[in-house]
Scaffold this motif. Sequence first.
Motif, short mmCIF file in Angstrom:
data_model
loop_
_atom_site.label_atom_id
_atom_site.label_comp_id
_atom_site.label_asym_id
_atom_site.label_seq_id
_atom_site.Cartn_x
_atom_site.Cartn_y
_atom_site.Cartn_z
N ASP A 1 -2.86 4.73 -3.01
CA ASP A 1 -4.08 5.10 -2.29
C ASP A 1 -4.40 6.59 -2.47
OD1 ASP A 1 -6.26 4.96 -0.54
OD2 ASP A 1 -4.99 5.32 1.22
N PRO B 1 0.86 -1.19 0.00
CA PRO B 1 0.00 0.00 0.00
C PRO B 1 0.89 1.24 0.00
CG PRO B 1 -0.50 -1.50 1.84
CD PRO B 1 0.82 -1.90 1.28
N GLY C 1 4.46 -2.73 9.52
CA GLY C 1 3.84 -2.98 8.23
C GLY C 1 4.49 -4.08 7.44
N ASN D 1 -8.10 8.79 -1.48
CA ASN D 1 -7.32 8.31 -0.35
C ASN D 1 -8.27 7.78 0.72
OD1 ASN D 1 -5.93 9.55 2.53
ND2 ASN D 1 -4.81 8.07 1.32
N LEU E 1 -4.81 -2.05 1.32
CA LEU E 1 -4.28 -3.39 1.54
C LEU E 1 -5.26 -4.45 1.08
CD1 LEU E 1 -2.27 -5.38 2.76
CD2 LEU E 1 -3.28 -4.93 5.00
N LYS F 1 -4.91 2.93 4.59
CA LYS F 1 -4.07 1.77 4.35
C LYS F 1 -4.87 0.47 4.34
CE LYS F 1 0.19 -0.40 6.04
NZ LYS F 1 1.26 -0.35 7.07
N ASP G 1 5.75 -1.82 3.62
CA ASP G 1 5.52 -0.39 3.51
C ASP G 1 6.28 0.13 2.29
OD1 ASP G 1 3.93 -0.18 5.77
OD2 ASP G 1 5.63 0.11 7.11
N TRP H 1 -6.11 2.32 9.35
CA TRP H 1 -4.86 1.67 9.74
C TRP H 1 -5.20 0.25 10.16
CZ3 TRP H 1 -0.96 4.43 8.18
CH2 TRP H 1 -1.11 5.82 8.08
N TYR I 1 0.98 5.73 -0.29
CA TYR I 1 0.36 7.05 -0.42
C TYR I 1 1.46 8.10 -0.50
CZ TYR I 1 -2.16 11.33 0.77
OH TYR I 1 -2.67 12.61 0.76
#
Length: 222
Positions: free
Chosen positions: A44, A17, A139, A67, A74, A70, A90, A159, A19
Amino acid sequence: MSPETMTEVPRVAVVIPAYNEQETVGDVVRVALQLTPEVIVVSDGSGDRTAEEARAAGAQVIDQRENTGKGPALYAGLQAAQAPWIVLLDADLVGLTITHLDALVKPVLGGELDMAIGVFSDGRFMTDFGNRMTPHLSGQRAARRAWLLSVPRLAQERWPEPAITYALKNDRVKWGYVELPRLSQVMKEEKRGFWKGVKYRTRMYLDLLTFRRRRKRQDVAD
């Protein structure tokens, strides 16, 4: 279909994932491709070149317009994957090597663990310290795809780590920590500027700390 034209599904897929991680995602993808050809980056709602950099590095990219967090990112990556085993990474890792990935997947593929959780060591002081203080929020993980998809609220939580931790304990899944030496990640304060990074980190921890309350509300509603 002849054997020559059949495509073999890899045993392991990597899901990342991301961003706004254009500076680091390409390097993470290139290392992941040393483990498996199935590397999926879920951008994202990134406003930078995260999707382009991931694609140029060789990843399959899911480019989400909004957005959503996560957890939903995921979940989208897990749905797109085909391999039965998943490595989660991550997108802002620094110093990642194939040795780190081998260390993560070895205990799960060998049946020693149902989930391996990576923790930093001998990297940067602040990332080592943060990871050691809250290793359950790491992560970097390896587990079965089917089990990850079964985690309640995974697709709803911005999260996802608390939801995964709750499921690990509730399902009595066998899990353990794996040290990832000389690996670190770019801190939010470095990526977004100090005050914006602090604000973002504060929002993240508030969201993480209120997971139990949201779960209880959902249990009552159900």
